[in-house]
Design an enzyme around this catalytic site. Structure first.
Site, PDB file in Angstrom:
ATOM      1  N   TYR A 147     119.647  11.548  40.158  1.00 40.07           N
ATOM      2  CA  TYR A 147     118.380  11.978  40.730  1.00 40.07           C
ATOM      3  C   TYR A 147     118.145  11.409  42.127  1.00 40.07           C
ATOM      4  O   TYR A 147     117.151  11.733  42.764  1.00 40.07           O
ATOM      5  CB  TYR A 147     117.227  11.611  39.797  1.00 40.07           C
ATOM      6  CG  TYR A 147     116.983  12.643  38.727  1.00 40.07           C
ATOM      7  CD1 TYR A 147     115.746  13.255  38.568  1.00 40.07           C
ATOM      8  CD2 TYR A 147     118.007  13.031  37.862  1.00 40.07           C
ATOM      9  CE1 TYR A 147     115.532  14.195  37.584  1.00 40.07           C
ATOM     10  CE2 TYR A 147     117.807  13.967  36.885  1.00 40.07           C
ATOM     11  CZ  TYR A 147     116.571  14.550  36.738  1.00 40.07           C
ATOM     12  OH  TYR A 147     116.360  15.499  35.763  1.00 40.07           O
ATOM     13  N   LYS A 217     126.162   5.667  28.887  1.00 39.53           N
ATOM     14  CA  LYS A 217     127.459   6.304  28.641  1.00 39.53           C
ATOM     15  C   LYS A 217     128.561   5.455  29.246  1.00 39.53           C
ATOM     16  O   LYS A 217     129.469   5.939  29.924  1.00 39.53           O
ATOM     17  CB  LYS A 217     127.484   7.718  29.220  1.00 39.53           C
ATOM     18  CG  LYS A 217     126.810   8.756  28.358  1.00 39.53           C
ATOM     19  CD  LYS A 217     127.539   9.002  27.035  1.00 39.53           C
ATOM     20  CE  LYS A 217     128.862   9.707  27.239  1.00 39.53           C
ATOM     21  NZ  LYS A 217     129.553   9.972  25.935  1.00 39.53           N
ATOM     22  N   ASP A 257     125.004   9.630  23.382  1.00 37.99           N
ATOM     23  CA  ASP A 257     125.106  10.717  22.411  1.00 37.99           C
ATOM     24  C   ASP A 257     124.858  10.224  20.992  1.00 37.99           C
ATOM     25  O   ASP A 257     124.212  10.905  20.189  1.00 37.99           O
ATOM     26  CB  ASP A 257     126.454  11.432  22.530  1.00 37.99           C
ATOM     27  CG  ASP A 257     127.638  10.482  22.622  1.00 37.99           C
ATOM     28  OD1 ASP A 257     127.425   9.287  22.842  1.00 37.99           O
ATOM     29  OD2 ASP A 257     128.776  10.962  22.474  1.00 37.99           O
ATOM     30  N   ASP A 281     115.968  11.610  30.889  1.00 33.51           N
ATOM     31  CA  ASP A 281     115.419  12.967  30.918  1.00 33.51           C
ATOM     32  C   ASP A 281     115.661  13.658  29.585  1.00 33.51           C
ATOM     33  O   ASP A 281     114.742  14.215  28.970  1.00 33.51           O
ATOM     34  CB  ASP A 281     116.085  13.743  32.062  1.00 33.51           C
ATOM     35  CG  ASP A 281     115.275  14.952  32.496  1.00 33.51           C
ATOM     36  OD1 ASP A 281     114.196  15.202  31.913  1.00 33.51           O
ATOM     37  OD2 ASP A 281     115.714  15.653  33.420  1.00 33.51           O
TER      38      ASP A 281
END
Length: 398
Positions: A147, A217, A257, A281
């Protein structure tokens, strides 16, 4: 009168100036309702001794139509000057120029925390069997990650120059289709990570919440998201060693995840979440869907060091229903609850939250929510606001 920060605390006058952006699309309907409900709660909670002087500032389509500028300089300056403000949903202009008005405001004021509390309210329909187990607060980093907006379009000279740098100077060989690729850069810093995690830990301790979970991640992006995980743990050990040793706080981490799966299976395991922007997000919107949808999801953008905070509706402008008196103002209303809590007006905040809880428990809501409630009764945008004012009076004992 304006809020100021003194001795590391907000000094809030009894009559306080709060700048607001009406917003585009349904913003024209939900913002006046929100202001009316807030004014009623403040008046009841403090017997008229406190009040808000609302100061409209411009952004989005209204700003462009009146000034030719999507985000006039006076708008971020008003928020900078007054410290605390609130905004309705904004249209992002199509084409060149400002990438996102929301992102521009956050980065201009260095509002590095996107704060998204998520809880189920009795009466709301949910896809979960036990939505009452969902009670989390997401600390989403607001200024770094993808972002930051550092990217180059496919086929441009800039993309070609970046490709040449990667291949000839950095020895990169893993770009599958180099000549047709666009490129983006994902900055993640030690300082950006530490201030976010520090704020999340401080919030957990202040509110006696049991854990802070670092979601990342790092298994794939080892130096950016993996760095976020490592720097977060190091910050916790360095600055909160006593609280960790005494069992007042647990720091844990989960791959993003796996976390999304776990929120459906065992949501009660998580309380405060600290994560980077893109992960945040996805996570905050999924959690909102689990407890009733984005229409009831509040949000804030905060810089704890300076005291600046901008509270907002987290949904879009919904132009397809604008002007029809059917829009749900709950996201903006619950964000106003967060705003009142932030400035220490907790009694007024509690009145609004209690009124919303009572309305939903009784099956009265705007159409987007009422249609899924057993014996739900649909209220228009204005009628829902008026109903909340009535409930505030009832709760207060009038």
């Amino acid at each position: 009168m304006k809020i100021v920060k003194q001795n590391n605390k907000l000094a809030v006058p009894n009559k306080v100036t709060i700048p607001f952006i009406e917003g585009d699309g349904i913003g024209k309907e939900i913002t006046p309702v929100c202001r009316a409900v807030v004014d009623s709660a403040v008046a009841k909670a403090y017997g008229g001794s406190r009040s808000i002087d609302w100061k409209e500032v411009l952004a989005g389509e209204k700003a462009f139509n009146e000034t030719g500028n999507w985000l006039p300089d006076e708008t971020p300056e008003a928020f900078r000057d007054c410290l605390v403000g609130i905004k309705g949903p904004l249209t992002t202009p199509v084409g060149e120029g400002v990438r996102s008005l929301n992102v521009a405001l956050r980065q201009t004021l260095d509002l590095y925390v996107c704060l998204r509390p998520v809880r189920w309210i009795k009466g709301l329909a949910s896809p979960l069997k036990e939505p009452q187990k969902v009670n989390m607060v997401v600390f989403r980093e607001n200024t770094e990650d993808i972002y930051a907006g550092i990217e180059w379009r496919q086929g441009t000279p800039e993309a070609g120059k970046f490709l040449k740098f990667l291949t000839e100077e950095m020895g990169v060989t893993k770009i599958r289709f180099p000549k047709t690729s666009a490129f983006g850069v994902k900055p993640v810093s030690v300082e950006g990570t530490e201030r976010l995690v520090r704020a999340a830990i401080a919030y957990a301790l202040e509110n006696r919440l049991p854990s802070v979970t670092l979601v990342h991640k790092g298994n794939i992006m080892k130096y950016t998201e993996g760095g976020f995980k490592r720097w977060g743990y190091e910050l916790a050990q360095r600055e909160f060693a006593r609280e960790l040793a005494e069992g007042k706080l647990v720091i844990q981490d989960v791959i993003a995840d796996a976390f999304l799966q776990n929120t459906l299976l065992t949501p009660e395991k998580y309380s405060v979440i600290a994560t980077l922007n893109l992960n945040g997000d996805y996570i905050s919107d999924q959690l909102a869907a689990m407890v009733g949808g984005i229409g009831i999801a509040p949000g804030a953008n905060i810089c704890y060091e300076s005291g600046h905070a901008l509270f907002e509706a987290t949904h879009g402008t919904a132009p397809d229903i604008a002007g029809k008196n059917v829009a749900n103002p709950s996201s903006l209303l619950l964000s106003s609850v967060m705003m009142l809590e932030y400035i220490g007006w907790t009694e007024a905040a509690g009145l609004i939250a209690a009124a919303i809880d009572k309305s939903f428990a009784g099956g009265r809501a705007t159409h987007d929510l009422a249609r899924f409630m057993p014996n739900g009764e649909t209220l228009g945008t204005m009628e829902f606001g008026a109903h909340l004012v009535t409930l505030i009076n009832e709760i207060y004992g009038v």
